[in-house]
Design a protein around this motif. Sequence first.
Motif, PDB file in Angstrom:
ATOM      1  N   ALA A 185      29.058  39.805  36.651  1.00 17.78           N
ATOM      2  CA  ALA A 185      29.423  38.909  37.757  1.00 17.78           C
ATOM      3  C   ALA A 185      30.812  38.326  37.548  1.00 17.78           C
ATOM      4  O   ALA A 185      31.623  38.260  38.484  1.00 17.78           O
ATOM      5  CB  ALA A 185      28.390  37.793  37.888  1.00 17.78           C
ATOM      6  N   ALA A 186      31.108  37.895  36.322  1.00 14.86           N
ATOM      7  CA  ALA A 186      32.431  37.329  36.032  1.00 14.86           C
ATOM      8  C   ALA A 186      33.509  38.382  36.238  1.00 14.86           C
ATOM      9  O   ALA A 186      34.586  38.093  36.788  1.00 14.86           O
ATOM     10  CB  ALA A 186      32.471  36.794  34.607  1.00 14.86           C
ATOM     11  N   ALA A 233      34.239  27.731  42.495  1.00 11.92           N
ATOM     12  CA  ALA A 233      35.703  27.724  42.511  1.00 11.92           C
ATOM     13  C   ALA A 233      36.236  26.831  43.634  1.00 11.92           C
ATOM     14  O   ALA A 233      37.298  26.221  43.501  1.00 11.92           O
ATOM     15  CB  ALA A 233      36.235  29.148  42.672  1.00 11.92           C
ATOM     16  N   ILE A 234      35.504  26.756  44.731  1.00  9.71           N
ATOM     17  CA  ILE A 234      35.901  25.866  45.824  1.00  9.71           C
ATOM     18  C   ILE A 234      35.683  24.410  45.410  1.00  9.71           C
ATOM     19  O   ILE A 234      36.529  23.544  45.649  1.00  9.71           O
ATOM     20  CB  ILE A 234      35.094  26.176  47.104  1.00  9.71           C
ATOM     21  N   ALA A 235      34.564  24.156  44.767  1.00  9.77           N
ATOM     22  CA  ALA A 235      34.197  22.781  44.431  1.00  9.77           C
ATOM     23  C   ALA A 235      34.942  22.230  43.228  1.00  9.77           C
ATOM     24  O   ALA A 235      35.209  21.032  43.154  1.00  9.77           O
ATOM     25  CB  ALA A 235      32.685  22.710  44.167  1.00  9.77           C
ATOM     26  N   ASP A 236      35.286  23.079  42.280  1.00 10.43           N
ATOM     27  CA  ASP A 236      35.844  22.619  41.007  1.00 10.43           C
ATOM     28  C   ASP A 236      37.199  23.280  40.747  1.00 10.43           C
ATOM     29  O   ASP A 236      37.263  24.484  40.503  1.00 10.43           O
ATOM     30  CB  ASP A 236      34.869  22.956  39.874  1.00 10.43           C
ATOM     31  N   ARG A 265      40.556  29.134  36.402  1.00 16.61           N
ATOM     32  CA  ARG A 265      40.136  30.170  35.441  1.00 16.61           C
ATOM     33  C   ARG A 265      39.844  31.507  36.111  1.00 16.61           C
ATOM     34  O   ARG A 265      39.529  32.479  35.421  1.00 16.61           O
ATOM     35  CB  ARG A 265      38.883  29.719  34.675  1.00 16.61           C
ATOM     36  N   LEU A 266      39.936  31.569  37.433  1.00 14.38           N
ATOM     37  CA  LEU A 266      39.679  32.829  38.121  1.00 14.38           C
ATOM     38  C   LEU A 266      40.635  33.893  37.600  1.00 14.38           C
ATOM     39  O   LEU A 266      41.836  33.681  37.509  1.00 14.38           O
ATOM     40  CB  LEU A 266      39.858  32.660  39.627  1.00 14.38           C
ATOM     41  N   ALA A 320      29.333  33.882  34.841  1.00 13.37           N
ATOM     42  CA  ALA A 320      29.192  33.333  36.186  1.00 13.37           C
ATOM     43  C   ALA A 320      29.194  31.817  36.114  1.00 13.37           C
ATOM     44  O   ALA A 320      28.723  31.223  35.146  1.00 13.37           O
ATOM     45  CB  ALA A 320      27.902  33.836  36.827  1.00 13.37           C
ATOM     46  N   GLU A 321      29.763  31.185  37.131  1.00 11.40           N
ATOM     47  CA  GLU A 321      29.815  29.731  37.194  1.00 11.40           C
ATOM     48  C   GLU A 321      28.810  29.239  38.229  1.00 11.40           C
ATOM     49  O   GLU A 321      28.502  29.923  39.196  1.00 11.40           O
ATOM     50  CB  GLU A 321      31.220  29.259  37.568  1.00 11.40           C
TER      51      GLU A 321
END
Length: 283
Positions: free
Chosen positions: A49-50, A128-131, A137-138, A144-145
């Motif tokens: 996933a990452a 990624a939107i929220a944090d 780090r993308l 997976a986050e």
Amino acid sequence: MAGDELDELYSAPPEEFTALRGKLAAAAKKRGDTDAAKRIAAARKPTTAAWVVNRLAHTNEDAIRSLADLGDRLRAAHAAMDGAAIRELSAEQRSLVDELVRAAFDAADIKNPSAALREDVTGTLQAAIADPEVANRLGRLTKAERWSGFGDFGATTAVSSSARSSRSEPKPKAEPSRTHDKSRSGGREEEDDRSARAVEDAKAALAEAERAKDEADDELSDRQTDLAVARLRRDEMRQRLEEAERSLDAADEAYSEAKKASHDATDLVKKAKTRLKDVQRAR
């Protein structure tokens, strides 16, 4: 220099990661960049996933900008407690995440992702939107986050989670038409229910097995990383030992030469004293 090599490493397919990591670390070490070699050797292999999200980040810069921009606007809307803006941006969030999930799997050339993999990729993009830290780090994610949804940003994730749940929940079955043979209809309904439950149980078991495999692969990658770092340190210690031994040999040789010179000088002093005595007696 290590930054470019890490980008290359994290955009490579997972099956090529370990070999490429060793190659890049060795190249950095060969050119004398020990710090880069250590950073590369310490890089942890990403889960599937990452890697999918990393691949998206490396192939679609607009995706990163879109996620960051939407995150900024959502935080501003929450700070202003602007309900209308929050609802509008939450809908935009769902649309953007759905679009980027499809783009991510296309970039990774994964045609039929499992439900667990799709969920992990979706959750990572939402995080990624929220944090902003996740967004930064993308491209170099290792797993997976998942964002908890607590704090000023809670409503957005709550909307996303509920929307995802509503899509995954099975639609209620239409009530079967009543016939005179109620026992036969009831039996068929029970059989359909058992079959549906069995399918759902099998899907849940498959998702859990896939998640367990990802965790096992992540653990294996960690151990491979530890091994690579240990080998690099061992090689570095060996090099230092060899240098220390060469320095010791050189010091030992210099000491021997100095000792011989001291003995020779002592002999010259003795000879000079003897000659002086001889000269003095001759007078």
